[in-house]
Design a protein around this motif. Structure first.
Motif, mmCIF file in Angstrom:
data_model
loop_
_atom_site.group_PDB
_atom_site.id
_atom_site.type_symbol
_atom_site.label_atom_id
_atom_site.label_comp_id
_atom_site.label_asym_id
_atom_site.label_seq_id
_atom_site.Cartn_x
_atom_site.Cartn_y
_atom_site.Cartn_z
ATOM 1 N N GLU A 216 -29.313 30.715 -6.133
ATOM 2 C CA GLU A 216 -30.505 30.621 -5.285
ATOM 3 C C GLU A 216 -30.117 30.499 -3.813
ATOM 4 O OE1 GLU A 216 -32.832 27.370 -6.627
ATOM 5 O OE2 GLU A 216 -33.361 28.296 -8.560
ATOM 6 N N ASN A 217 -29.099 29.711 -3.537
ATOM 7 C CA ASN A 217 -28.632 29.560 -2.156
ATOM 8 C C ASN A 217 -28.092 30.872 -1.602
ATOM 9 O OD1 ASN A 217 -29.205 26.823 -2.411
ATOM 10 N ND2 ASN A 217 -27.084 26.256 -2.884
ATOM 11 N N CYS A 218 -27.347 31.600 -2.437
ATOM 12 C CA CYS A 218 -26.787 32.884 -2.009
ATOM 13 C C CYS A 218 -27.893 33.865 -1.636
ATOM 14 C CB CYS A 218 -25.925 33.480 -3.123
ATOM 15 S SG CYS A 218 -24.372 32.602 -3.439
ATOM 16 N N GLY B 269 -20.639 28.489 -3.025
ATOM 17 C CA GLY B 269 -19.460 28.486 -3.876
ATOM 18 C C GLY B 269 -18.639 27.243 -3.628
ATOM 19 N N TYR B 270 -17.369 27.307 -4.035
ATOM 20 C CA TYR B 270 -16.479 26.155 -3.870
ATOM 21 C C TYR B 270 -15.105 26.615 -3.423
ATOM 22 C CZ TYR B 270 -19.981 23.302 -6.205
ATOM 23 O OH TYR B 270 -21.150 22.652 -6.530
ATOM 24 N N LEU C 120 -18.869 38.161 0.528
ATOM 25 C CA LEU C 120 -20.239 38.256 1.038
ATOM 26 C C LEU C 120 -21.071 39.230 0.207
ATOM 27 C CD1 LEU C 120 -19.650 38.251 4.900
ATOM 28 C CD2 LEU C 120 -20.434 36.371 3.455
ATOM 29 N N GLU C 121 -20.444 40.317 -0.251
ATOM 30 C CA GLU C 121 -21.166 41.246 -1.121
ATOM 31 C C GLU C 121 -21.579 40.558 -2.415
ATOM 32 O OE1 GLU C 121 -18.948 45.379 0.404
ATOM 33 O OE2 GLU C 121 -18.452 44.503 -1.545
ATOM 34 N N ALA C 122 -20.664 39.754 -2.973
ATOM 35 C CA ALA C 122 -20.995 39.008 -4.187
ATOM 36 C C ALA C 122 -22.144 38.047 -3.926
ATOM 37 C CB ALA C 122 -19.761 38.257 -4.681
ATOM 38 N N ASN C 123 -22.073 37.304 -2.824
ATOM 39 C CA ASN C 123 -23.154 36.382 -2.471
ATOM 40 C C ASN C 123 -24.482 37.102 -2.311
ATOM 41 O OD1 ASN C 123 -21.361 33.961 -0.351
ATOM 42 N ND2 ASN C 123 -21.516 34.140 -2.564
ATOM 43 N N ALA C 124 -24.457 38.286 -1.691
ATOM 44 C CA ALA C 124 -25.681 39.050 -1.489
ATOM 45 C C ALA C 124 -26.311 39.462 -2.809
ATOM 46 C CB ALA C 124 -25.401 40.285 -0.630
ATOM 47 N N CYS C 125 -25.488 39.551 -3.857
ATOM 48 C CA CYS C 125 -25.986 39.876 -5.196
ATOM 49 C C CYS C 125 -26.314 38.615 -6.008
ATOM 50 C CB CYS C 125 -24.962 40.729 -5.944
ATOM 51 S SG CYS C 125 -24.709 42.369 -5.220
ATOM 52 N N GLN D 224 -27.732 43.652 -3.723
ATOM 53 C CA GLN D 224 -28.787 42.714 -4.052
ATOM 54 C C GLN D 224 -28.745 42.448 -5.546
ATOM 55 O OE1 GLN D 224 -32.861 44.525 -4.047
ATOM 56 N NE2 GLN D 224 -31.817 46.211 -2.994
ATOM 57 N N PRO D 225 -29.359 41.351 -6.009
ATOM 58 C CA PRO D 225 -29.330 41.059 -7.443
ATOM 59 C C PRO D 225 -29.845 42.238 -8.258
ATOM 60 C CG PRO D 225 -30.153 39.182 -6.221
ATOM 61 C CD PRO D 225 -30.030 40.302 -5.225
ATOM 62 N N THR D 226 -29.080 42.621 -9.281
ATOM 63 C CA THR D 226 -29.338 43.832 -10.053
ATOM 64 C C THR D 226 -29.196 43.528 -11.544
ATOM 65 O OG1 THR D 226 -28.412 45.172 -8.252
ATOM 66 C CG2 THR D 226 -28.572 46.224 -10.417
ATOM 67 N N ASP D 227 -30.004 44.163 -12.355
ATOM 68 C CA ASP D 227 -29.879 44.002 -13.809
ATOM 69 C C ASP D 227 -28.553 44.626 -14.254
ATOM 70 O OD1 ASP D 227 -30.040 43.936 -16.541
ATOM 71 O OD2 ASP D 227 -31.972 44.962 -16.692
#
Length: 330
Positions: free
Chosen positions: A303-305, A276-277, A249-254, A145-148
């Motif tokens: 935001e979409n991720c 992404g592209y 997918l792990e990157a997207n989840a973050c 998940q998004p992390t500092d």
């Protein structure tokens, strides 16, 4: 649920059962297990194989012994690695032998699962007559998940005030990571590699030759991975042979968008213009454009991720798999 795996330096938990194994001589980092199920898993209601080789054969034996359904997940097209296990003169023969063996093994399962729809079609093309279904594996969205990333950046001496493009995973020649360095040569950013593998030395030399600011971090602790992904502005993925592309997918989840090749499962894993592209395989200028677009649109893509996290969760994947097990048991 008991898990059987090739013995290595991993310390097994109570439900994990290592099987004697040998190093695979043609591909560094892989191990071949002996085809014998351990006594601790003598009884089973459903047997699920994740390899067609040593442990896959053990799974066939265990399923027959218990009159249990055999499920096989097709993770890796072994024929795609033919050129890495011998000289060019035998590549075609190795590829054909791999495909014949895969067809033989998968046809002995009651159900074949693939991580993507494209891989499902590839298995069907092999001539497998077993039911084949696409069932993505999903990622642990509690962990990813998004992390500092502040502490991670400081610990690895990475710049906090300029774009970071990154990749993590095996540094194998089949991953075409040199394409990333070629594309990054025209982008004002630092390239960060996590992981290791046989191509690392050549990649380091290529980065120097191209004048790319590339940082090779080596293997990272699993606890560091959410911060690694979150530190990146774009995750770059040039490998054309992925059956799912779990790290994307792990990157997207973050919350990190992906610039990836429009080949293999990445054609599905990356939602072009949303998470992404894409770019066409081998098109280095196209790869560079995909990276730049992802950098320019990073906030919207992020935001979409994040909004897509529930759709790619491992919890959802487990629910689907458990339901399929129940159906097989009747």
């Amino acid at each position: 649920m008991p898990v059987v795996y090739p013995a290595s330096d991993h310390e097994p938990a109570e439900t994990e059962h290592p099987v004697a194994s040998l190093a695979f001589p043609f591909y560094d980092g892989y191990r071949m297990a002996f085809p014998s199920p351990p006594d601790a898993v003598a009884g089973a209601d459903v047997v699920h194989a994740h390899t067609p080789f040593g442990l896959g054969l053990a799974a066939v034996r265990l399923a027959r012994r218990n009159d249990a359904p055999l499920v096989a997940t097709y993770h890796t097209p072994t024929a795609e690695y033919a050129e890495y296990v011998g000289p060019d003169a035998v590549t075609g023969a190795v590829r054909r032998a791999s495909e014949r063996y895969e067809r033989w093994f998968l046809s002995r399962a009651d159900l074949v699962l693939t991580p993507s729809e494209r891989t499902r079609r590839e298995v069907r093309a092999l001539g497998v007559d077993t039911p084949v279904e696409a069932m993505p594996n999903g990622v642990d969205t509690d962990r990813f998940q998004p992390t500092d990333p502040t502490a991670f950046l400081a610990a690895h001496d990475l710049p906090a005030d300029e774009p970071l493009i990154g990749y993590t995973g095996r540094h194998g020649y089949e991953k075409r990571l040199g394409d990333l360095l070629a594309a990054a040569a025209g982008v004002d950013a630092t390239v960060v590699f996590g992981g290791d593998g046989p191509a690392r030395g050549d990649l380091e030399a290529e980065a120097d030759a191209r004048g790319v600011d590339a940082r090779f971090l080596g293997f990272l602790d699993r606890e560091e991975m959410p911060a690694f992904y979150s530190a990146l502005d774009v995750f770059a993925f040039p490998s054309p042979i992925e059956t799912e592309g779990l790290v994307a997918l792990e990157a997207n989840a973050c919350g990190t968008p992906v610039a990836g090749v429009d080949a293999g499962a990445l054609s599905e894993t990356i939602i072009d213009g949303t998470t992404g592209y894409h770019y066409d395989a081998g098109d280095i200028p196209g790869f560079r454009r995909a990276i730049r677009r992802a950098l320019d649109d990073r906030d919207t893509l992020a935001e979409n991720c994040v909004a897509r996290r529930p759709d790619i969760s491992v919890g959802r994947a487990i629910d689907r798999l458990a339901a399929r097990y129940r159906e097989l048991l009747g």
